[in-house]
Design an enzyme around this catalytic site. Structure first.
Site, PDB file in Angstrom:
ATOM      1  N   LYS A 155      60.987 -58.270 -44.930  1.00 26.03           N
ATOM      2  CA  LYS A 155      60.413 -57.212 -44.095  1.00 26.03           C
ATOM      3  C   LYS A 155      58.990 -56.884 -44.566  1.00 26.03           C
ATOM      4  CE  LYS A 155      64.988 -55.541 -43.007  1.00 26.03           C
ATOM      5  NZ  LYS A 155      66.096 -54.628 -43.316  1.00 26.03           N
ATOM      6  N   GLN A 212      67.186 -49.538 -46.947  1.00 27.78           N
ATOM      7  CA  GLN A 212      67.971 -50.772 -46.882  1.00 27.78           C
ATOM      8  C   GLN A 212      69.439 -50.478 -47.196  1.00 27.78           C
ATOM      9  OE1 GLN A 212      66.774 -53.887 -45.922  1.00 27.78           O
ATOM     10  NE2 GLN A 212      68.933 -54.430 -45.945  1.00 27.78           N
ATOM     11  N   ASP A 223      64.716 -48.253 -38.223  1.00 30.82           N
ATOM     12  CA  ASP A 223      65.894 -49.073 -37.899  1.00 30.82           C
ATOM     13  C   ASP A 223      66.607 -48.607 -36.629  1.00 30.82           C
ATOM     14  OD1 ASP A 223      66.267 -51.230 -39.590  1.00 30.82           O
ATOM     15  OD2 ASP A 223      67.081 -50.001 -41.205  1.00 30.82           O
TER      16      ASP A 223
END
Ligand code: NAD
Length: 282
Positions: A54, A98, A121
């Site tokens: 990412k 994460q 997200d």
């Protein structure tokens, strides 16, 4: 018939080019780069790789990344404090925690502290609710990528019979809602569905997100269907999807490979979410 391969890498490359143009124009207008904060707690091997990918993707498109690597011993309240700090930091447009978090942390509680406007997200309850209501929102990246993959085939979603296997909060449920929003007739199958082949054989669009290797075989697929294989399963040293690629690709019209299908699109759509978040604040 032999299915055409939907090239997720190529499509992701094109989306990243668009993102780079938008990020560079933003920098010129605002005198600062768009920014993503990535928080990793602990030392999970796979999570380390995902975070690295990412951050590399941000670098590729001129988005600034802020990386926070915290020890597994970090307390929930310390993590929440960091999230609040980032919520108030104007150089940060998106925040990503994460997953999975270490067992002593309550995932839902931690995520709920991320600002709804910085939810890179798209996992927050408010964003999931907005998706359900058809309101503008930051949406989960994998299902956003799946919609782009389907669109790239030129096949209409409007009026299609779409079947989704899997009902997770991050893939199955949001992709079903997005297909519905695009006017497909949607059926959801899951581990309690009896004889789901009955449904899959009628699917013009079949999205498979169960995490079970070889779950879907060619005899379960409608001739010419668009098949999106989301699964990522270990196969010795390799990774394979949920579809038996050889038999399904003989029947389907289009199919995503694993790897090289949904995976690259997930990261591309994360970058798009950062653009969306930054432009809201411009
Ligand atoms: P999950 O485990 O949270 O959910 C799996 C879903 O599949 C559940 O709803 C379950 O009911 C259903 N299911 C399980 N076994 C089934 C069976 N035998 N028949 C029918 N339904 C069944 O998983 P998830 O997070 O939604 O991920 C699904 C798969 O997609 C995994 O392999 C995951 O690694 C992969 N994935 C890939 C990406 C990517 O970017 N490439 C992103 C997210 C998930």
């Amino acid at each position: 018939m032999s299915a055409r391969i939907i090239d997720g890498k190529q499509l992701a490359h094109e989306i990243k080019s668009q993102v780079r143009s938008e990020a560079e124009a933003y920098l010129i207008r605002n005198g600062r780069r768009m920014g993503l904060a990535v928080i990793l707690v602990g030392d999970d091997f796979a999570s380390n790789i995902y975070v690295r990918n990412k951050i590399n993707a941000c670098n590729e498109v001129n988005i600034r990344s802020f990386s926070f690597r915290l020890p597994a011993s970090t307390s929930e309240s310390e993590l929440i404090e960091l999230i609040h700090r980032l919520n108030n930091d104007e150089s940060v447009d998106g925040i990503l925690v994460q997953l999975p978090l270490p067992p002593h942390m309550r995932q839902n509680v931690v995520l709920s502290h991320i600002s709804v406007y910085k939810d890179a997200d798209g996992f927050l309850a408010e964003n999931a609710g907005n998706l359900m209501l058809g309101n503008p929102s930051l949406n989960a990246c994998t299902p956003c990528g799946i919609i782009e993959l389907i669109r790239s085939t030129g096949r209409p979603i409007d009026g299609a019979n779409a079947v989704v296997i899997g009902r997770s909060n991050i893939v199955g449920k949001p992709i079903a809602l997005m297909l519905l929003e695009n006017h497909a007739t949607v059926t959801m199958c899951h581990s309690h569905t009896t004889d789901y082949a009955d449904f899959t054989r009628r699917a013009d669009i079949l999205v498979v997100a169960a995490g079970v290797k070889g779950l879907v075989t060619g005899d379960m697929v409608k001739e010419g269907a668009v098949v999106i294989d989301v699964g990522m399963n270990r196969d010795g040293k390799n990774i394979c999807g949920d579809c038996d690629f050889d038999s399904v690709s003989k029947v389907a019209g289009y199919i995503t490979p694993v790897p090289g299908g949904v995976g690259p699109m997930t990261i591309a759509m994360l970058l798009k979410n950062i653009v969306k978040a930054a432009l809201r604040l411009e």
